[in-house]
Design a protein around this motif. Structure first.
Motif, PDB file in Angstrom:
ATOM      1  N   MET A  86       0.843  -1.165   0.000  1.00  0.00           N
ATOM      2  CA  MET A  86       0.000   0.000   0.000  1.00  0.00           C
ATOM      3  C   MET A  86       0.898   1.242   0.000  1.00  0.00           C
ATOM      4  N   ARG A  87       0.643   2.149  -0.909  1.00  0.00           N
ATOM      5  CA  ARG A  87       1.407   3.395  -0.995  1.00  0.00           C
ATOM      6  C   ARG A  87       0.775   4.433  -0.074  1.00  0.00           C
ATOM      7  N   ILE A  88       1.628   5.196   0.609  1.00  0.00           N
ATOM      8  CA  ILE A  88       1.189   6.234   1.538  1.00  0.00           C
ATOM      9  C   ILE A  88       1.555   7.594   0.957  1.00  0.00           C
ATOM     10  N   ASP A  89       0.558   8.423   0.715  1.00  0.00           N
ATOM     11  CA  ASP A  89       0.790   9.793   0.239  1.00  0.00           C
ATOM     12  C   ASP A  89       0.278  10.762   1.292  1.00  0.00           C
ATOM     13  N   ILE A  90       1.101  11.749   1.611  1.00  0.00           N
ATOM     14  CA  ILE A  90       0.750  12.732   2.626  1.00  0.00           C
ATOM     15  C   ILE A  90       0.627  14.105   1.977  1.00  0.00           C
ATOM     16  N   ASP A  91      -0.495  14.767   2.218  1.00  0.00           N
ATOM     17  CA  ASP A  91      -0.703  16.131   1.751  1.00  0.00           C
ATOM     18  C   ASP A  91      -0.353  17.061   2.905  1.00  0.00           C
ATOM     19  N   THR A  92       0.883  17.514   2.926  1.00  0.00           N
ATOM     20  CA  THR A  92       1.360  18.335   4.041  1.00  0.00           C
ATOM     21  C   THR A  92       0.677  19.701   4.088  1.00  0.00           C
ATOM     22  N   ASP A  93       0.160  20.172   2.960  1.00  0.00           N
ATOM     23  CA  ASP A  93      -0.564  21.443   2.956  1.00  0.00           C
ATOM     24  C   ASP A  93      -1.922  21.310   3.650  1.00  0.00           C
ATOM     25  N   ARG A  94      -2.470  20.123   3.623  1.00  0.00           N
ATOM     26  CA  ARG A  94      -3.789  19.875   4.219  1.00  0.00           C
ATOM     27  C   ARG A  94      -3.682  19.560   5.720  1.00  0.00           C
ATOM     28  N   CYS A  95      -2.569  19.010   6.153  1.00  0.00           N
ATOM     29  CA  CYS A  95      -2.381  18.583   7.539  1.00  0.00           C
ATOM     30  C   CYS A  95      -2.552  19.761   8.502  1.00  0.00           C
ATOM     31  N   ILE A  96      -3.335  19.525   9.574  1.00  0.00           N
ATOM     32  CA  ILE A  96      -3.544  20.560  10.596  1.00  0.00           C
ATOM     33  C   ILE A  96      -2.858  20.219  11.922  1.00  0.00           C
ATOM     34  N   GLY A  97      -2.107  19.133  11.956  1.00  0.00           N
ATOM     35  CA  GLY A  97      -1.361  18.782  13.159  1.00  0.00           C
ATOM     36  C   GLY A  97      -2.187  18.164  14.267  1.00  0.00           C
ATOM     37  N   ALA A  98      -3.283  17.500  13.936  1.00  0.00           N
ATOM     38  CA  ALA A  98      -4.139  16.882  14.950  1.00  0.00           C
ATOM     39  C   ALA A  98      -3.476  15.682  15.628  1.00  0.00           C
ATOM     40  N   ALA A  99      -2.477  15.097  14.995  1.00  0.00           N
ATOM     41  CA  ALA A  99      -1.683  13.979  15.533  1.00  0.00           C
ATOM     42  C   ALA A  99      -2.445  12.663  15.661  1.00  0.00           C
ATOM     43  N   ARG A 100      -3.591  12.540  15.043  1.00  0.00           N
ATOM     44  CA  ARG A 100      -4.323  11.277  15.098  1.00  0.00           C
ATOM     45  C   ARG A 100      -3.522  10.153  14.438  1.00  0.00           C
ATOM     46  N   CYS A 101      -2.815  10.495  13.372  1.00  0.00           N
ATOM     47  CA  CYS A 101      -2.010   9.487  12.675  1.00  0.00           C
ATOM     48  C   CYS A 101      -0.910   8.946  13.596  1.00  0.00           C
ATOM     49  N   VAL A 102      -0.286   9.837  14.335  1.00  0.00           N
ATOM     50  CA  VAL A 102       0.783   9.430  15.256  1.00  0.00           C
ATOM     51  C   VAL A 102       0.210   8.584  16.388  1.00  0.00           C
ATOM     52  N   GLN A 103      -0.977   8.915  16.844  1.00  0.00           N
ATOM     53  CA  GLN A 103      -1.614   8.139  17.908  1.00  0.00           C
ATOM     54  C   GLN A 103      -1.965   6.731  17.433  1.00  0.00           C
ATOM     55  N   HIS A 104      -2.429   6.596  16.200  1.00  0.00           N
ATOM     56  CA  HIS A 104      -2.855   5.296  15.676  1.00  0.00           C
ATOM     57  C   HIS A 104      -1.708   4.451  15.156  1.00  0.00           C
ATOM     58  N   ALA A 105      -0.684   5.073  14.591  1.00  0.00           N
ATOM     59  CA  ALA A 105       0.438   4.321  14.008  1.00  0.00           C
ATOM     60  C   ALA A 105       1.764   5.011  14.336  1.00  0.00           C
ATOM     61  N   PRO A 106       2.157   4.980  15.614  1.00  0.00           N
ATOM     62  CA  PRO A 106       3.383   5.680  16.018  1.00  0.00           C
ATOM     63  C   PRO A 106       4.660   5.091  15.419  1.00  0.00           C
ATOM     64  N   GLY A 107       4.580   3.881  14.918  1.00  0.00           N
ATOM     65  CA  GLY A 107       5.746   3.279  14.279  1.00  0.00           C
ATOM     66  C   GLY A 107       5.899   3.675  12.828  1.00  0.00           C
ATOM     67  N   VAL A 108       4.953   4.456  12.321  1.00  0.00           N
ATOM     68  CA  VAL A 108       4.946   4.853  10.910  1.00  0.00           C
ATOM     69  C   VAL A 108       5.028   6.366  10.749  1.00  0.00           C
ATOM     70  N   PHE A 109       4.259   7.093  11.575  1.00  0.00           N
ATOM     71  CA  PHE A 109       4.144   8.541  11.425  1.00  0.00           C
ATOM     72  C   PHE A 109       4.768   9.285  12.590  1.00  0.00           C
TER      73      PHE A 109
END
Length: 64
Positions: A1-24
């Motif tokens: 699975m390819r992971i694409d991040i839209d850094t312009d859209r990111c608001i820093g909510a950190a949900r990604c880090v909470q759910h997958a701290p080994g990835v994000f």
């Protein structure tokens, strides 16, 4: 699975880090980044949870 991040859209909510701290992680401004040793692809089911949890859909997943 390819992971694409839209850094312009990111608001820093950190949900990604909470759910997958080994990835994000977040940079000094709170914007999501992939951990350096992870790369742009992965099969970890937590990646899907992290993408779904993002309140602004800054993480897009696609099949290779």
């Amino acid at each position: 699975m390819r992971i694409d991040i839209d850094t312009d859209r990111c608001i820093g909510a950190a949900r990604c880090v909470q759910h997958a701290p080994g990835v994000f992680t977040q940079d000094d401004d709170g914007v999501v980044e992939l951990l350096p040793d992870h790369g742009e692809e992965g099969e970890d089911p937590l990646i899907q949870e992290a993408a779904f949890a993002c309140p602004v859909q800054a993480i897009a997943l696609s099949r290779r």
